[in-house]
Design a protein around this motif. Structure first.
Motif, PDB file in Angstrom:
ATOM      1  N   SER A 176      33.933  10.695  47.244  1.00  0.00           N
ATOM      2  CA  SER A 176      35.215  11.383  47.331  1.00  0.00           C
ATOM      3  C   SER A 176      35.064  12.860  47.011  1.00  0.00           C
ATOM      4  CB  SER A 176      36.234  10.729  46.394  1.00  0.00           C
ATOM      5  OG  SER A 176      35.856  10.897  45.049  1.00  0.00           O
ATOM      6  N   LYS A 177      34.112  13.193  46.133  1.00  0.00           N
ATOM      7  CA  LYS A 177      33.895  14.586  45.767  1.00  0.00           C
ATOM      8  C   LYS A 177      33.440  15.415  46.964  1.00  0.00           C
ATOM      9  CE  LYS A 177      34.504  15.130  41.232  1.00  0.00           C
ATOM     10  NZ  LYS A 177      35.377  16.154  40.643  1.00  0.00           N
ATOM     11  N   GLU A 178      32.796  14.768  47.940  1.00  0.00           N
ATOM     12  CA  GLU A 178      32.314  15.493  49.104  1.00  0.00           C
ATOM     13  C   GLU A 178      33.464  16.052  49.928  1.00  0.00           C
ATOM     14  OE1 GLU A 178      29.844  12.851  51.250  1.00  0.00           O
ATOM     15  OE2 GLU A 178      28.272  12.760  49.714  1.00  0.00           O
ATOM     16  N   ASP A 179      34.646  15.483  49.773  1.00  0.00           N
ATOM     17  CA  ASP A 179      35.794  15.943  50.551  1.00  0.00           C
ATOM     18  C   ASP A 179      36.978  16.190  49.620  1.00  0.00           C
ATOM     19  OD1 ASP A 179      37.257  16.690  52.761  1.00  0.00           O
ATOM     20  OD2 ASP A 179      37.935  14.659  53.199  1.00  0.00           O
ATOM     21  N   THR A 180      36.729  16.943  48.580  1.00  0.00           N
ATOM     22  CA  THR A 180      37.796  17.288  47.651  1.00  0.00           C
ATOM     23  C   THR A 180      38.834  18.161  48.340  1.00  0.00           C
ATOM     24  OG1 THR A 180      36.325  17.204  45.733  1.00  0.00           O
ATOM     25  CG2 THR A 180      38.330  18.501  45.494  1.00  0.00           C
ATOM     26  N   TRP A 181      40.088  17.799  48.166  1.00  0.00           N
ATOM     27  CA  TRP A 181      41.168  18.633  48.681  1.00  0.00           C
ATOM     28  C   TRP A 181      41.589  19.621  47.599  1.00  0.00           C
ATOM     29  CZ3 TRP A 181      44.821  14.315  51.033  1.00  0.00           C
ATOM     30  CH2 TRP A 181      44.138  13.686  52.088  1.00  0.00           C
ATOM     31  N   LYS A 188      44.614  21.261  51.059  1.00  0.00           N
ATOM     32  CA  LYS A 188      43.716  21.487  52.180  1.00  0.00           C
ATOM     33  C   LYS A 188      42.383  20.806  51.909  1.00  0.00           C
ATOM     34  CE  LYS A 188      45.485  26.118  53.343  1.00  0.00           C
ATOM     35  NZ  LYS A 188      45.112  27.554  53.498  1.00  0.00           N
ATOM     36  N   ASP A 189      41.681  20.446  52.996  1.00  0.00           N
ATOM     37  CA  ASP A 189      40.352  19.889  52.808  1.00  0.00           C
ATOM     38  C   ASP A 189      39.324  21.011  52.704  1.00  0.00           C
ATOM     39  OD1 ASP A 189      39.760  20.784  55.384  1.00  0.00           O
ATOM     40  OD2 ASP A 189      39.818  18.801  56.289  1.00  0.00           O
ATOM     41  N   LYS A 190      38.052  20.653  52.602  1.00  0.00           N
ATOM     42  CA  LYS A 190      36.999  21.649  52.375  1.00  0.00           C
ATOM     43  C   LYS A 190      36.851  22.613  53.548  1.00  0.00           C
ATOM     44  CE  LYS A 190      33.410  18.496  54.059  1.00  0.00           C
ATOM     45  NZ  LYS A 190      32.137  17.818  53.707  1.00  0.00           N
ATOM     46  N   ILE A 228      50.387  19.136  39.004  1.00  0.00           N
ATOM     47  CA  ILE A 228      49.527  20.106  38.309  1.00  0.00           C
ATOM     48  C   ILE A 228      48.070  20.017  38.747  1.00  0.00           C
ATOM     49  CG2 ILE A 228      51.015  20.093  36.275  1.00  0.00           C
ATOM     50  CD1 ILE A 228      48.855  18.382  34.884  1.00  0.00           C
ATOM     51  N   ALA A 229      47.722  19.064  39.602  1.00  0.00           N
ATOM     52  CA  ALA A 229      46.323  18.892  40.025  1.00  0.00           C
ATOM     53  C   ALA A 229      45.921  20.024  40.959  1.00  0.00           C
ATOM     54  CB  ALA A 229      46.134  17.545  40.703  1.00  0.00           C
ATOM     55  N   ASN A 230      44.928  20.811  40.558  1.00  0.00           N
ATOM     56  CA  ASN A 230      44.410  21.873  41.413  1.00  0.00           C
ATOM     57  C   ASN A 230      43.523  21.306  42.520  1.00  0.00           C
ATOM     58  OD1 ASN A 230      45.562  23.953  39.788  1.00  0.00           O
ATOM     59  ND2 ASN A 230      43.893  23.678  38.329  1.00  0.00           N
ATOM     60  N   LYS A 231      42.947  20.135  42.246  1.00  0.00           N
ATOM     61  CA  LYS A 231      42.075  19.478  43.210  1.00  0.00           C
ATOM     62  C   LYS A 231      42.485  18.015  43.325  1.00  0.00           C
ATOM     63  CE  LYS A 231      38.210  22.581  42.220  1.00  0.00           C
ATOM     64  NZ  LYS A 231      36.813  22.688  41.716  1.00  0.00           N
ATOM     65  N   PHE A 232      42.230  17.446  44.484  1.00  0.00           N
ATOM     66  CA  PHE A 232      42.659  16.092  44.798  1.00  0.00           C
ATOM     67  C   PHE A 232      41.430  15.308  45.248  1.00  0.00           C
ATOM     68  CE2 PHE A 232      46.271  13.687  47.291  1.00  0.00           C
ATOM     69  CZ  PHE A 232      45.858  12.498  46.719  1.00  0.00           C
ATOM     70  N   TYR A 264      32.062  27.594  35.495  1.00  0.00           N
ATOM     71  CA  TYR A 264      32.558  26.718  34.435  1.00  0.00           C
ATOM     72  C   TYR A 264      33.383  25.545  34.971  1.00  0.00           C
ATOM     73  CZ  TYR A 264      31.114  30.633  31.549  1.00  0.00           C
ATOM     74  OH  TYR A 264      30.364  31.614  30.944  1.00  0.00           O
ATOM     75  N   ASP A 265      33.496  25.445  36.298  1.00  0.00           N
ATOM     76  CA  ASP A 265      34.326  24.383  36.880  1.00  0.00           C
ATOM     77  C   ASP A 265      33.895  22.992  36.424  1.00  0.00           C
ATOM     78  OD1 ASP A 265      35.890  26.178  38.203  1.00  0.00           O
ATOM     79  OD2 ASP A 265      35.058  25.813  40.201  1.00  0.00           O
ATOM     80  N   GLN A 266      32.590  22.780  36.254  1.00  0.00           N
ATOM     81  CA  GLN A 266      32.109  21.450  35.873  1.00  0.00           C
ATOM     82  C   GLN A 266      32.616  21.004  34.512  1.00  0.00           C
ATOM     83  OE1 GLN A 266      27.856  21.252  34.685  1.00  0.00           O
ATOM     84  NE2 GLN A 266      27.825  23.484  34.976  1.00  0.00           N
ATOM     85  N   TYR A 267      33.063  21.947  33.687  1.00  0.00           N
ATOM     86  CA  TYR A 267      33.509  21.618  32.341  1.00  0.00           C
ATOM     87  C   TYR A 267      35.014  21.348  32.260  1.00  0.00           C
ATOM     88  CZ  TYR A 267      28.914  23.541  31.350  1.00  0.00           C
ATOM     89  OH  TYR A 267      27.560  23.783  31.349  1.00  0.00           O
ATOM     90  N   PHE A 268      35.689  21.398  33.422  1.00  0.00           N
ATOM     91  CA  PHE A 268      37.127  21.142  33.475  1.00  0.00           C
ATOM     92  C   PHE A 268      37.419  20.076  34.530  1.00  0.00           C
ATOM     93  CE2 PHE A 268      36.617  25.521  32.038  1.00  0.00           C
ATOM     94  CZ  PHE A 268      37.426  25.555  30.918  1.00  0.00           C
ATOM     95  N   ASN A 269      38.500  19.323  34.315  1.00  0.00           N
ATOM     96  CA  ASN A 269      38.869  18.321  35.310  1.00  0.00           C
ATOM     97  C   ASN A 269      39.746  18.947  36.388  1.00  0.00           C
ATOM     98  OD1 ASN A 269      41.473  18.499  34.229  1.00  0.00           O
ATOM     99  ND2 ASN A 269      41.423  16.492  33.269  1.00  0.00           N
ATOM    100  N   ASN A 270      40.272  18.118  37.284  1.00  0.00           N
ATOM    101  CA  ASN A 270      41.031  18.630  38.425  1.00  0.00           C
ATOM    102  C   ASN A 270      42.368  19.238  38.051  1.00  0.00           C
ATOM    103  OD1 ASN A 270      38.951  17.824  40.048  1.00  0.00           O
ATOM    104  ND2 ASN A 270      39.998  16.060  40.933  1.00  0.00           N
TER     105      ASN A 270
END
Length: 363
Positions: free
Chosen positions: A21-26, A40-42, A57-61, A306-312
């Protein structure tokens, strides 16, 4: 030698699906008026037109999110899967004025009729029924589940409460009990779980007897950091070793500017003697210091690295990447000051990432 089995409760299955699912994060985007959010998709193709607001509040889906949209001059909130399935209407789990954010493809909900909590998977199916007083996020396929507790309202506060009574169990994402009467704390690293016939002899681990008669052990972040501080850092405060255990850039507080950052080599070269002298104080038995556990501040660590240290939802993933803060207190007859050294737990171990020195001057 006793054989120790690494325990991966659904880890291979979960991680595989999660990685796919991470390969096509919206990614969330605003409409022209910045009042509604869509995704939007990648490749930049719009998957959902901007229509959400409020609790969205989700920045990523990746798998499943909480959304709110306006309908007939009223708001409706629900959980939305990537396939477009709607579940959990008006069953949002709210904490600190915000909804839950999925973790590893699972998200919590609350049945407001019974005031009990459960959990959806990425397909919107209930995998943990709403029969618990409280649930933690699903971490490495495990959940701490509190059952039979009562809310104890704090006097003089606006709705704040703590839990009284009940039983904590460690369960898996199929609602199966792994450990009964689980005496837990926020310092356990659930990604480090091992299963063996006897309690672990590793001084950094806490062991618990499971319902299957086997022992589950987890690295305790506090014990791990204490040992690392003594053996890996304070035992050698040379410039090279300090650089080795520093993040690629160091954030530091400088009056009157506030928080600024520099490459670690530049910062350490300019301030090495001061930092060394401060850290050497920790070897003094009379040093007044303590250690706290936090997460990265999203308003300071904003770069993509630093994105890896935060959730969506841009919340710090402190259950996996905690910040260990050493706070040294200096007292005199007139005043007291505190120096702060923050160490981030990374895939490469603990690394110095920020410094704030009040008694002394950083260059």
């Amino acid at each position: 030698m006793k054989r120790i089995f690494l325990l991966y409760i659904f880890l291979f299955i979960n991680c595989t699906l999660f990685a796919q699912s991470k390969e096509d994060t919206w990614t969330a985007f605003w409409d022209k008026d910045t009042t509604h959010t869509g995704y939007k998709d990648k490749n930049g193709m719009i998957k959902i037109e901007p229509k959400f607001m409020g609790m969205t509040i989700a920045n990523k889906f990746d798998d499943i999110i909480v959304v709110t949209e306006e309908e007939n001059q009223s708001w409706k909130s629900y959980y939305l899967t990537k396939s477009g399935k709607i579940v959990g209407r008006d069953s949002l789990y709210i904490f600190d004025n915000g909804p839950d954010c999925e973790n590893e493809g699972f998200i919590r909900f609350r049945d407001h009729k019974t005031d009990k909590m459960g959990m959806f998977n990425r397909d919107g199916k209930i995998v943990v029924p709403a029969e618990y007083s409280n649930l933690t996020k699903a971490i490495n396929g495990m959940i701490i589940a509190l059952k039979g507790a009562e809310k104890a309202m704090a006097p003089g506060t606006d709705g704040h409460f703590s839990w009284a009574g009940g039983d904590d169990n460690l369960i898996d994402i199929n609602n199966k009990i792994l450990i009964e009467n689980f005496v837990s704390n926020d310092e356990l690293n659930f990604y480090s779980v091992e299963k063996s016939k006897e309690p672990s002899k590793d001084p950094t681990r806490d062991s618990f007897l499971g319902v299957d008669g086997q022992y589950y052990s987890f690295i305790n972040y506090d014990k791990e950091f204490t040992l690392w501080l003594k053996n890996s850092l304070l035992s050698d405060l040379s410039k090279d070793n300090l650089l080795k255990h520093s993040y690629e850039e160091i954030f530091y507080w400088k009056e009157p500017i506030g928080w600024i950052n520099e490459p670690k080599t530049t910062f350490i070269n300019k301030n090495y003697k001061l930092i060394k002298d401060k850290l050497l104080e920790l070897n003094n038995p009379t040093c007044d210091y303590f250690v706290t556990t936090n997460g990265l501040n999203q308003f300071i660590y904003e770069a993509d690295k630093y994105d890896q240290y935060f959730n969506n939802c841009n919340e710090s993933k402190d259950w996996k990447y905690p910040i260990k803060s050493i706070i040294i207190t200096h007292r005199d007859k007139k005043d007291s000051t505190q120096d702060h050294f923050d160490f981030l737990r990374t895939e490469n171990g603990y690394q110095l990432i920020s410094v704030s020195i009040r008694k002394g001057k950083l260059k």
